[in-house]
Design a protein around this motif. Structure first.
Motif, PDB file in Angstrom:
ATOM      1  N   LYS A  14       0.878  -1.360   0.033  1.00 46.71           N
ATOM      2  CA  LYS A  14      -0.039  -0.092   0.019  1.00 46.71           C
ATOM      3  C   LYS A  14       0.749   1.228   0.153  1.00 46.71           C
ATOM      4  CE  LYS A  14      -3.619   2.291   2.879  1.00 46.71           C
ATOM      5  NZ  LYS A  14      -4.642   2.674   1.740  1.00 46.71           N
ATOM      6  N   GLU A  15       1.972   1.251   0.727  1.00 48.33           N
ATOM      7  CA  GLU A  15       2.796   2.392   0.883  1.00 48.33           C
ATOM      8  C   GLU A  15       3.470   2.539  -0.561  1.00 48.33           C
ATOM      9  OE1 GLU A  15       6.838   3.415   3.064  1.00 48.33           O
ATOM     10  OE2 GLU A  15       5.410   2.513   4.178  1.00 48.33           O
ATOM     11  N   MET A  16       4.070   1.454  -1.082  1.00 49.10           N
ATOM     12  CA  MET A  16       4.584   1.657  -2.313  1.00 49.10           C
ATOM     13  C   MET A  16       3.578   2.196  -3.504  1.00 49.10           C
ATOM     14  SD  MET A  16       6.992  -1.828  -2.581  1.00 49.10           S
ATOM     15  CE  MET A  16       8.076  -2.270  -1.228  1.00 49.10           C
ATOM     16  N   GLN A  17       2.612   1.700  -3.389  1.00 47.35           N
ATOM     17  CA  GLN A  17       1.402   2.085  -4.562  1.00 47.35           C
ATOM     18  C   GLN A  17       1.274   3.661  -4.071  1.00 47.35           C
ATOM     19  OE1 GLN A  17      -2.746   0.666  -3.976  1.00 47.35           O
ATOM     20  NE2 GLN A  17      -3.057   1.146  -5.993  1.00 47.35           N
ATOM     21  N   GLU A  18       1.089   4.122  -3.015  1.00 45.67           N
ATOM     22  CA  GLU A  18       0.922   5.534  -2.893  1.00 45.67           C
ATOM     23  C   GLU A  18       2.204   6.424  -3.280  1.00 45.67           C
ATOM     24  OE1 GLU A  18       0.137   5.832   1.429  1.00 45.67           O
ATOM     25  OE2 GLU A  18      -1.833   5.224   1.492  1.00 45.67           O
ATOM     26  N   GLN A  19       3.345   5.904  -3.041  1.00 48.87           N
ATOM     27  CA  GLN A  19       4.466   6.479  -3.713  1.00 48.87           C
ATOM     28  C   GLN A  19       4.693   6.445  -5.163  1.00 48.87           C
ATOM     29  OE1 GLN A  19       7.720   4.248  -1.828  1.00 48.87           O
ATOM     30  NE2 GLN A  19       7.468   5.218   0.081  1.00 48.87           N
ATOM     31  N   LEU A  24       4.100   9.181 -10.467  1.00 44.13           N
ATOM     32  CA  LEU A  24       3.232   9.106 -11.759  1.00 44.13           C
ATOM     33  C   LEU A  24       2.636  10.746 -11.796  1.00 44.13           C
ATOM     34  CD1 LEU A  24       1.681   5.620 -11.917  1.00 44.13           C
ATOM     35  CD2 LEU A  24       3.591   6.380 -13.148  1.00 44.13           C
ATOM     36  N   ALA A  25       1.869  11.196 -10.977  1.00 34.24           N
ATOM     37  CA  ALA A  25       1.354  12.409 -10.917  1.00 34.24           C
ATOM     38  C   ALA A  25       2.764  13.400 -11.257  1.00 34.24           C
ATOM     39  CB  ALA A  25       0.623  12.870  -9.816  1.00 34.24           C
ATOM     40  N   GLN A  26       3.715  13.239 -10.835  1.00 33.65           N
ATOM     41  CA  GLN A  26       4.696  14.472 -10.638  1.00 33.65           C
ATOM     42  C   GLN A  26       5.585  13.982 -12.018  1.00 33.65           C
ATOM     43  OE1 GLN A  26       7.007  13.907  -7.194  1.00 33.65           O
ATOM     44  NE2 GLN A  26       5.395  14.760  -6.123  1.00 33.65           N
ATOM     45  N   ARG A  41       1.425  17.568 -23.592  1.00 33.70           N
ATOM     46  CA  ARG A  41       2.288  17.333 -22.169  1.00 33.70           C
ATOM     47  C   ARG A  41       1.256  16.577 -21.532  1.00 33.70           C
ATOM     48  NH1 ARG A  41       6.562  20.799 -20.548  1.00 33.70           N
ATOM     49  NH2 ARG A  41       5.802  20.198 -18.627  1.00 33.70           N
ATOM     50  N   MET A  42       1.736  15.561 -20.907  1.00 33.38           N
ATOM     51  CA  MET A  42       0.921  14.741 -20.093  1.00 33.38           C
ATOM     52  C   MET A  42       1.619  14.034 -18.908  1.00 33.38           C
ATOM     53  SD  MET A  42      -0.513  11.091 -21.874  1.00 33.38           S
ATOM     54  CE  MET A  42      -1.607  11.597 -22.968  1.00 33.38           C
ATOM     55  N   ASN A  43       0.853  13.721 -17.782  1.00 35.49           N
ATOM     56  CA  ASN A  43       1.573  13.352 -16.657  1.00 35.49           C
ATOM     57  C   ASN A  43       1.791  11.744 -16.808  1.00 35.49           C
ATOM     58  OD1 ASN A  43      -0.665  12.408 -15.473  1.00 35.49           O
ATOM     59  ND2 ASN A  43      -0.930  14.012 -14.111  1.00 35.49           N
ATOM     60  N   GLY A  44       2.338  11.090 -15.800  1.00 37.24           N
ATOM     61  CA  GLY A  44       2.462   9.572 -15.752  1.00 37.24           C
ATOM     62  C   GLY A  44       1.347   8.940 -15.385  1.00 37.24           C
ATOM     63  N   GLU A  86       3.156   5.374 -20.407  1.00 38.33           N
ATOM     64  CA  GLU A  86       3.055   3.951 -20.475  1.00 38.33           C
ATOM     65  C   GLU A  86       4.370   3.461 -19.954  1.00 38.33           C
ATOM     66  OE1 GLU A  86       0.892   0.610 -19.774  1.00 38.33           O
ATOM     67  OE2 GLU A  86      -0.039   2.405 -20.112  1.00 38.33           O
ATOM     68  N   GLU A  87       5.381   3.795 -20.571  1.00 35.52           N
ATOM     69  CA  GLU A  87       6.622   3.441 -20.117  1.00 35.52           C
ATOM     70  C   GLU A  87       6.989   3.775 -18.582  1.00 35.52           C
ATOM     71  OE1 GLU A  87       9.398   4.920 -23.068  1.00 35.52           O
ATOM     72  OE2 GLU A  87       8.436   3.974 -24.731  1.00 35.52           O
ATOM     73  N   ILE A  88       6.560   4.985 -18.278  1.00 31.37           N
ATOM     74  CA  ILE A  88       6.969   5.355 -16.719  1.00 31.37           C
ATOM     75  C   ILE A  88       6.186   4.517 -15.915  1.00 31.37           C
ATOM     76  CG2 ILE A  88       6.515   7.338 -15.098  1.00 31.37           C
ATOM     77  CD1 ILE A  88       6.958   9.287 -17.174  1.00 31.37           C
ATOM     78  N   LEU A  89       4.949   4.242 -16.146  1.00 29.79           N
ATOM     79  CA  LEU A  89       4.352   3.221 -15.312  1.00 29.79           C
ATOM     80  C   LEU A  89       4.643   1.976 -15.245  1.00 29.79           C
ATOM     81  CD1 LEU A  89       1.532   2.746 -13.838  1.00 29.79           C
ATOM     82  CD2 LEU A  89       0.459   2.010 -16.029  1.00 29.79           C
ATOM     83  N   LYS A  90       4.967   1.278 -16.376  1.00 36.04           N
ATOM     84  CA  LYS A  90       5.857  -0.147 -16.334  1.00 36.04           C
ATOM     85  C   LYS A  90       7.130  -0.060 -15.637  1.00 36.04           C
ATOM     86  CE  LYS A  90       4.044  -1.830 -20.845  1.00 36.04           C
ATOM     87  NZ  LYS A  90       3.977  -2.261 -22.001  1.00 36.04           N
ATOM     88  N   SER A  91       7.721   1.111 -15.672  1.00 41.10           N
ATOM     89  CA  SER A  91       9.049   1.223 -14.978  1.00 41.10           C
ATOM     90  C   SER A  91       8.725   1.351 -13.461  1.00 41.10           C
ATOM     91  CB  SER A  91       9.786   2.473 -15.499  1.00 41.10           C
ATOM     92  OG  SER A  91      10.861   2.620 -14.771  1.00 41.10           O
ATOM     93  N   SER A  92       7.712   2.046 -13.225  1.00 37.71           N
ATOM     94  CA  SER A  92       7.313   2.245 -11.802  1.00 37.71           C
ATOM     95  C   SER A  92       6.883   0.878 -11.257  1.00 37.71           C
ATOM     96  CB  SER A  92       6.381   3.404 -11.426  1.00 37.71           C
ATOM     97  OG  SER A  92       6.998   4.467 -11.892  1.00 37.71           O
TER      98      SER A  92
END
Length: 107
Positions: A14-19, A24-26, A41-44, A86-92
């Motif tokens: 849960k903590e990792m998901q919040e981080q 992603l938002a930043q 321009r789009m955020n993660g 999507e690349e940022i999401l996969k990396s995260s």
């Protein structure tokens, strides 16, 4: 499995998901097309922050073909930004799951 260990792992997840959501938002990505005529321009989290269209891309628009070309440029810019997000999401996700020390092969 020890219920206390499971509870601890769920808390960590849960903590990792919040981080990850904060990261992603930043994170900001940019997609462009037409040599920079259209930029998105789009955020993660794939939320659009800004759409920019160079004035030269709309100067003289009059025919349906011109409008269709501009629509194609906008679509391409959005798609490129979406791929980068999507690349940022996969990396995260990879980093988050790696932090859980799961057995190999689970992700």
């Amino acid at each position: 499995m020890n219920p206390f260990k499971l509870q601890e792992m769920l808390g960590q997840a849960k903590e990792m998901q919040e981080q990850m959501q904060q990261k992603l938002a930043q994170s900001v990505v940019e997609g462009s097309s037409g040599g920079g005529a259209v930029t998105v321009r789009m955020n993660g989290k794939k939320e659009v922050l800004k759409l920019s269209i160079d004035p030269s891309a709309v100067a003289g628009l009059g025919s349906a073909a011109d409008i269709e070309m501009l629509e194609d440029l906008i679509t391409a810019a959005f798609n490129e930004a979406g791929r980068k997000a999507e690349e940022i999401l996969k990396s995260s996700m990879s980093g988050m799951l790696g932090g859980l020390n799961l057995p190999p092969g689970l992700f």
